[in-house]
Design a protein around this motif. Structure first.
Motif, short mmCIF file in Angstrom:
data_model
loop_
_atom_site.label_atom_id
_atom_site.label_comp_id
_atom_site.label_asym_id
_atom_site.label_seq_id
_atom_site.Cartn_x
_atom_site.Cartn_y
_atom_site.Cartn_z
N VAL A 80 -7.71 8.44 4.64
CA VAL A 80 -7.54 9.40 3.54
C VAL A 80 -6.10 9.37 3.04
CG1 VAL A 80 -7.54 11.86 2.94
CG2 VAL A 80 -9.42 10.91 4.30
N GLU A 81 -5.16 9.35 3.96
CA GLU A 81 -3.74 9.34 3.59
C GLU A 81 -3.36 8.05 2.86
OE1 GLU A 81 0.38 9.11 6.09
OE2 GLU A 81 -1.05 10.65 6.71
N ARG A 82 -3.90 6.93 3.32
CA ARG A 82 -3.54 5.63 2.74
C ARG A 82 -4.27 5.34 1.42
NH1 ARG A 82 -4.27 -0.19 5.83
NH2 ARG A 82 -3.79 -1.50 4.04
N TYR A 83 -5.57 5.66 1.36
CA TYR A 83 -6.37 5.24 0.21
C TYR A 83 -6.65 6.35 -0.80
CZ TYR A 83 -7.02 0.86 2.67
OH TYR A 83 -6.79 -0.34 3.31
N GLY A 84 -6.49 7.60 -0.41
CA GLY A 84 -6.67 8.70 -1.36
C GLY A 84 -5.75 8.56 -2.57
N PRO A 85 -4.45 8.29 -2.37
CA PRO A 85 -3.55 8.12 -3.52
C PRO A 85 -3.89 6.92 -4.39
CG PRO A 85 -2.29 8.57 -1.52
CD PRO A 85 -3.72 8.33 -1.10
N LYS A 86 -4.69 5.98 -3.87
CA LYS A 86 -5.09 4.80 -4.64
C LYS A 86 -6.38 5.05 -5.42
CE LYS A 86 -2.81 1.65 -1.48
NZ LYS A 86 -2.94 0.48 -0.60
N GLY A 87 -6.89 6.29 -5.36
CA GLY A 87 -8.07 6.63 -6.14
C GLY A 87 -9.39 6.63 -5.40
N VAL A 88 -9.40 6.32 -4.11
CA VAL A 88 -10.64 6.37 -3.34
C VAL A 88 -10.96 7.84 -3.07
CG1 VAL A 88 -11.75 5.74 -1.15
CG2 VAL A 88 -10.18 4.13 -2.28
N THR A 89 -12.21 8.24 -3.30
CA THR A 89 -12.61 9.61 -2.99
C THR A 89 -13.36 9.61 -1.66
OG1 THR A 89 -14.69 9.45 -4.24
CG2 THR A 89 -12.74 10.29 -5.42
#
Length: 183
Positions: A80-89
């Motif tokens: 969540v921390e790594r991919y959330g900012p990249k737009g993954v929900t």
């Protein structure tokens, strides 16, 4: 006061008893949770509100009572921390009829009441990932083995490929690890 020989003998006997208890506990754990599971995604679909084109969507399937979740919750928080900012929900589906919930560290996961086809899941913890076109890219475990970390994970390479625009189609997976019955 016991003699030194008796103390030594007692210590040895307690050590053997301790090892026997540990062996029995490990054997019980392997018999109950360590298993080989075929994850088949034939009927799995996103609910209508999430289906179709959009962001990459990761759905986490969990049973709060399953001890196997302990190993993957830190890994999931890192995802969540790594991919959330990249737009993954990130979304979560809880095993029907189970009690409890996710720990506070996973509060960012959006709960889903149900997911079409999830009633047939073989085991948890598991996850499904849909690409930007709304096609199922992956369904299965986070990793293979007794613990789940980024070092042995299937997830990061899939998310990285999807973020780079490369197609992924891994709808069914056979894995051995720590899993709890879903059905």
């Amino acid at each position: 006061m016991p003699s030194p020989k008796r103390k030594t003998l007692l210590a040895i006997l307690l050590g053997i008893l301790g090892l026997a208890v540990l062996a029995a506990a490990y054997d019980w754990y392997r018999g109950r949770y360590q298993r080989t599971v075929l994850f088949d995604a034939a009927d799995l679909r996103l609910p209508s509100g999430l289906a179709g084109p959009g962001p990459i969507r990761l759905v986490h399937f969990h049973d709060p009572a399953c001890p196997c979740n302990v190993g993957n919750q830190q890994h999931l928080a890192e995802l969540v921390e790594r991919y959330g900012p990249k737009g993954v929900t990130f979304h979560a589906v809880q095993r029907p009829g189970s009690r409890g919930g996710l720990p506070p560290a996973l509060a960012a996961l959006q709960p889903l009441a149900a997911l079409p086809g999830s009633e047939g899941l073989p085991a948890s913890p598991a996850l499904a990932i849909w690409d930007r076109q709304g096609r199922l890219a992956y369904f299965g475990p986070y990793s293979e083995g007794a613990t789940c970390t980024s070092a042995n994970s299937f997830v990061e390479p899939i998310l990285d490929a999807l973020l780079e625009g490369r197609p992924v189609r891994a709808g069914g997976t056979l894995a051995e690890g720590c899993f709890c019955e879903w059905r």
